[in-house]
Design an enzyme around this catalytic site. Sequence first.
Site, mmCIF file in Angstrom:
data_model
loop_
_atom_site.group_PDB
_atom_site.id
_atom_site.type_symbol
_atom_site.label_atom_id
_atom_site.label_comp_id
_atom_site.label_asym_id
_atom_site.label_seq_id
_atom_site.Cartn_x
_atom_site.Cartn_y
_atom_site.Cartn_z
ATOM 1 N N ASP A 1 0.854 -1.178 0.000
ATOM 2 C CA ASP A 1 0.000 0.000 0.000
ATOM 3 C C ASP A 1 0.901 1.242 0.000
ATOM 4 O O ASP A 1 1.387 1.653 -1.043
ATOM 5 C CB ASP A 1 -0.917 -0.102 1.221
ATOM 6 C CG ASP A 1 -2.006 0.939 1.246
ATOM 7 O OD1 ASP A 1 -2.483 1.327 0.166
ATOM 8 O OD2 ASP A 1 -2.404 1.377 2.344
ATOM 9 N N PHE B 1 -10.616 -0.319 -0.160
ATOM 10 C CA PHE B 1 -10.238 -1.300 0.844
ATOM 11 C C PHE B 1 -10.734 -2.681 0.410
ATOM 12 O O PHE B 1 -11.890 -2.850 0.048
ATOM 13 C CB PHE B 1 -10.808 -0.924 2.209
ATOM 14 C CG PHE B 1 -10.129 -1.657 3.336
ATOM 15 C CD1 PHE B 1 -8.955 -1.159 3.899
ATOM 16 C CD2 PHE B 1 -10.657 -2.850 3.826
ATOM 17 C CE1 PHE B 1 -8.321 -1.830 4.933
ATOM 18 C CE2 PHE B 1 -10.024 -3.532 4.861
ATOM 19 C CZ PHE B 1 -8.855 -3.021 5.411
HETATM 20 P P1 IMP Z 1 1.837 -0.489 3.867
HETATM 21 O O1 IMP Z 1 2.256 -0.884 2.479
HETATM 22 O O2 IMP Z 1 2.988 -0.362 4.818
HETATM 23 O O3 IMP Z 1 0.972 0.727 3.858
HETATM 24 O O4 IMP Z 1 0.976 -1.579 4.572
HETATM 25 C C1 IMP Z 1 0.338 -2.591 3.979
HETATM 26 C C2 IMP Z 1 -0.402 -3.353 5.049
HETATM 27 O O5 IMP Z 1 -1.614 -2.690 5.435
HETATM 28 C C3 IMP Z 1 -0.799 -4.667 4.470
HETATM 29 O O6 IMP Z 1 0.167 -5.677 4.716
HETATM 30 C C4 IMP Z 1 -2.139 -4.941 5.127
HETATM 31 O O7 IMP Z 1 -1.945 -5.636 6.333
HETATM 32 C C5 IMP Z 1 -2.716 -3.587 5.418
HETATM 33 N N1 IMP Z 1 -3.658 -3.181 4.351
HETATM 34 C C6 IMP Z 1 -3.468 -2.212 3.436
HETATM 35 N N2 IMP Z 1 -4.518 -2.104 2.598
HETATM 36 C C7 IMP Z 1 -5.391 -3.067 2.959
HETATM 37 C C8 IMP Z 1 -6.679 -3.485 2.432
HETATM 38 O O8 IMP Z 1 -7.222 -2.965 1.441
HETATM 39 N N3 IMP Z 1 -7.290 -4.519 3.088
HETATM 40 C C9 IMP Z 1 -6.736 -5.135 4.167
HETATM 41 N N4 IMP Z 1 -5.527 -4.781 4.683
HETATM 42 C C10 IMP Z 1 -4.872 -3.754 4.088
#
Ligand code: IMP
Length: 179
Positions: free
Chosen positions: A106, A155
């Site tokens: 993300d 989401f």
């Molecule tokens: P980031 O890339 O550090 O922002 O974090 C990603 C983490 O956030 C993922 O490993 C998921 O655990 C959680 N996450 C981000 N987007 C979603 C979503 O759409 N559904 C469920 N979990 C999400």
Amino acid sequence: MKVPALPVIDRVLFTEEEVHRRIREVAAEISSRYRDGNLKMIGVLKGSVFFLTALARELTIPVKIDFLSISPFSNHTRAPGVVRIAKDLDDSVEGEDVLLVEDIVDTGFTARYLLQTLAGRGPNSIGLCTMLDRPARRIVPLKIDFKCFEIPDRFVIGCGLDYKQLYRNLNFLAVLKPD
Ligand code: IMP
Ligand code: MG
């Protein structure tokens, strides 16, 4: 495909068949890339467990598997925070071809932190594989070596992804209905 009538589902993004077909394609790429290597897939608990095991079953090369978990930051707001390892790997990654397996990239904070941490432990190589890539919210630029799908800024639940710890076990990917 049978889709349970869950009120939290807005629409199905990818069916079970679409997910499985794409996982088989990515597994073939990984099998070819690491044919002469020493592949170890590292999963991030709990979200990537479903994807990692589905992927591993389709590989045609030997693979080791290990898991770690990171400290939870807000489950509900998706706000990035300080990430730390809450449960570390069981074994060393020295000399191995590490492939970090994520459910979704993300903002990129989690993947960057984990890649940097693992890179400091003397692996032979390090790569990133994610089931989902949501580039619209990326803050940290990252090179993703293998991915199944790019998704819009919504989401998503299913295939390991949760909303309030539920729906990880759905065999398809769905957009959560806004409140
Ligand atoms: P980031 O890339 O550090 O922002 O974090 C990603 C983490 O956030 C993922 O490993 C998921 O655990 C959680 N996450 C981000 N987007 C979603 C979503 O759409 N559904 C469920 N979990 C999400
Ligand atoms: Mg995760």
